[in-house]
Design a protein around this motif. Structure first.
Motif, PDB file in Angstrom:
ATOM      1  N   VAL A  99       0.831  -1.204   0.000  1.00 45.55           N
ATOM      2  CA  VAL A  99       0.000   0.000   0.000  1.00 45.55           C
ATOM      3  C   VAL A  99       0.868   1.257   0.000  1.00 45.55           C
ATOM      4  O   VAL A  99       0.563   2.231  -0.689  1.00 45.55           O
ATOM      5  CB  VAL A  99      -0.959  -0.021   1.213  1.00 45.55           C
ATOM      6  CG1 VAL A  99      -1.437   1.379   1.550  1.00 45.55           C
ATOM      7  CG2 VAL A  99      -2.156  -0.907   0.921  1.00 45.55           C
TER       8      VAL A  99
ATOM      9  N   TRP B 291       2.062   1.847  -3.292  1.00 50.03           N
ATOM     10  CA  TRP B 291       0.957   2.376  -4.073  1.00 50.03           C
ATOM     11  C   TRP B 291       0.749   3.865  -3.798  1.00 50.03           C
ATOM     12  O   TRP B 291       0.517   4.649  -4.732  1.00 50.03           O
ATOM     13  CB  TRP B 291      -0.314   1.590  -3.750  1.00 50.03           C
ATOM     14  CG  TRP B 291      -1.546   2.129  -4.396  1.00 50.03           C
ATOM     15  CD1 TRP B 291      -1.876   2.067  -5.717  1.00 50.03           C
ATOM     16  CD2 TRP B 291      -2.615   2.839  -3.754  1.00 50.03           C
ATOM     17  NE1 TRP B 291      -3.094   2.684  -5.939  1.00 50.03           N
ATOM     18  CE2 TRP B 291      -3.558   3.156  -4.756  1.00 50.03           C
ATOM     19  CE3 TRP B 291      -2.866   3.212  -2.431  1.00 50.03           C
ATOM     20  CZ2 TRP B 291      -4.734   3.852  -4.470  1.00 50.03           C
ATOM     21  CZ3 TRP B 291      -4.038   3.900  -2.139  1.00 50.03           C
ATOM     22  CH2 TRP B 291      -4.956   4.220  -3.161  1.00 50.03           C
TER      23      TRP B 291
ATOM     24  N   GLN C 183      -8.002  -1.913   1.145  1.00 49.41           N
ATOM     25  CA  GLN C 183      -7.822  -0.999   0.026  1.00 49.41           C
ATOM     26  C   GLN C 183      -8.736   0.220   0.159  1.00 49.41           C
ATOM     27  O   GLN C 183      -8.328   1.345  -0.157  1.00 49.41           O
ATOM     28  CB  GLN C 183      -8.097  -1.726  -1.296  1.00 49.41           C
ATOM     29  CG  GLN C 183      -6.999  -2.692  -1.706  1.00 49.41           C
ATOM     30  CD  GLN C 183      -7.343  -3.411  -3.001  1.00 49.41           C
ATOM     31  OE1 GLN C 183      -8.360  -4.098  -3.097  1.00 49.41           O
ATOM     32  NE2 GLN C 183      -6.503  -3.259  -4.006  1.00 49.41           N
TER      33      GLN C 183
ATOM     34  N   ALA D 150      -7.154   2.407   2.793  1.00 49.81           N
ATOM     35  CA  ALA D 150      -5.949   3.062   2.279  1.00 49.81           C
ATOM     36  C   ALA D 150      -6.317   4.227   1.356  1.00 49.81           C
ATOM     37  O   ALA D 150      -5.703   5.308   1.435  1.00 49.81           O
ATOM     38  CB  ALA D 150      -5.080   2.052   1.540  1.00 49.81           C
TER      39      ALA D 150
END
Length: 266
Positions: free
Chosen positions: A39, A42, A97, A100
């Protein structure tokens, strides 16, 4: 107040914020999230993609500071949840997700808000200095141009949840409504920092002295680093995001120390 006293006040405030995020230095290391490292990578990739769309020389929140604040939000929110709810996020990849993405939206907004406040304060100081120096029509025209530039500079829109989901090629099962619901949950929780979350980059900024070798006073205001060393310290602080449980001040001191010793290492 001297610049040295101002630095001491800023350090004290940062330490107070840090104590709110890390109330007990003897607390056990939090459980490592299985997707945390991916993450964070990302976060950096999304921020880099957004940064590439901005004009050169214009301040924006699409930088490593936003990633630091975002990661602080993510870690702090998970640690504030009951054990069963925290475990759910660590088991459910989609839920993680969504969390995040929500933290990234909030993180960029917090950094943008902080940048606008700093720009306003700096503009006020410059206005006072220029007013004392010159009171001519030309001066007022220049002031109007500067004010217009400052306004245009901060008419910046943070990407919406749907835009970030498109940039990151998120699974179709994640919707904008889910992200916004999570944003509301985080922003109303006790763990949400009402100002800017304290990060290692904040400590590096105040620990490192201004790069002015001719100014002997600067030596007493912080650690003297060459520009390349300071950049290396920031890079090391970014790498520190992948470790859980370390106080930002400790990460900053370690990064500065390693950067300071860099010329003497292979």
């Amino acid at each position: 107040m001297t610049s040295e006293q101002a630095a001491e006040v800023k350090i004290a405030r940062l330490l107070q914020k840090e104590d709110l995020l890390f109330p007990s230095s003897g607390a056990p290391m939090p459980e490592r999230d299985p997707w945390r490292e991916k993450v964070i990578h990302w976060f950096f990739s999304v921020v880099a993609a957004l940064e590439s769309t901005q004009q050169a020389g214009v301040k924006h929140p699409f930088n490593s500071a936003a990633v630091h604040v975002t990661t602080a939000l993510l870690d702090n929110h998970l640690s504030s949840l009951p054990i069963d709810r925290s475990a759910r996020f660590r088991r459910d990849r989609i839920a993680y997700q969504v969390l995040a993405t929500s933290c990234l939206l909030l993180g960029m907004r917090l950094v943008h808000h902080q940048q606008r406040n700093e720009s306003t304060a700096q503009g006020d100081r410059e206005d006072i200095q220029q007013t004392e120096m010159r009171r001519t029509i030309k001066h007022h025209k220049q002031m109007d141009q500067q004010a217009s530039h400052a306004i245009n500079q901060y008419l910046l829109e943070i990407p919406s949840a749907s835009a970030i989901l498109r940039i990151s090629a998120a699974p179709k099962c994640i919707s904008e409504e889910q992200v916004l619901a999570m944003v509301r949950e985080i922003s109303s929780s006790r763990a949400f920092p009402r100002s800017q979350a304290v990060t290692a980059l904040d400590f590096i900024q105040v620990f490192v002295a201004p790069n002015s070798p001719s100014d002997a006073v600067s030596i007493s205001q912080g650690v003297l680093l060459e520009p390349a060393q300071e950049r290396h310290a920031n890079i090391l602080a970014n790498a520190g995001l992948f470790f859980v449980g370390f106080r930002p001040s400790i990460v900053a001191c370690a990064a500065i120390t390693i950067a300071k010793l860099r010329p003497f290492t292979n």
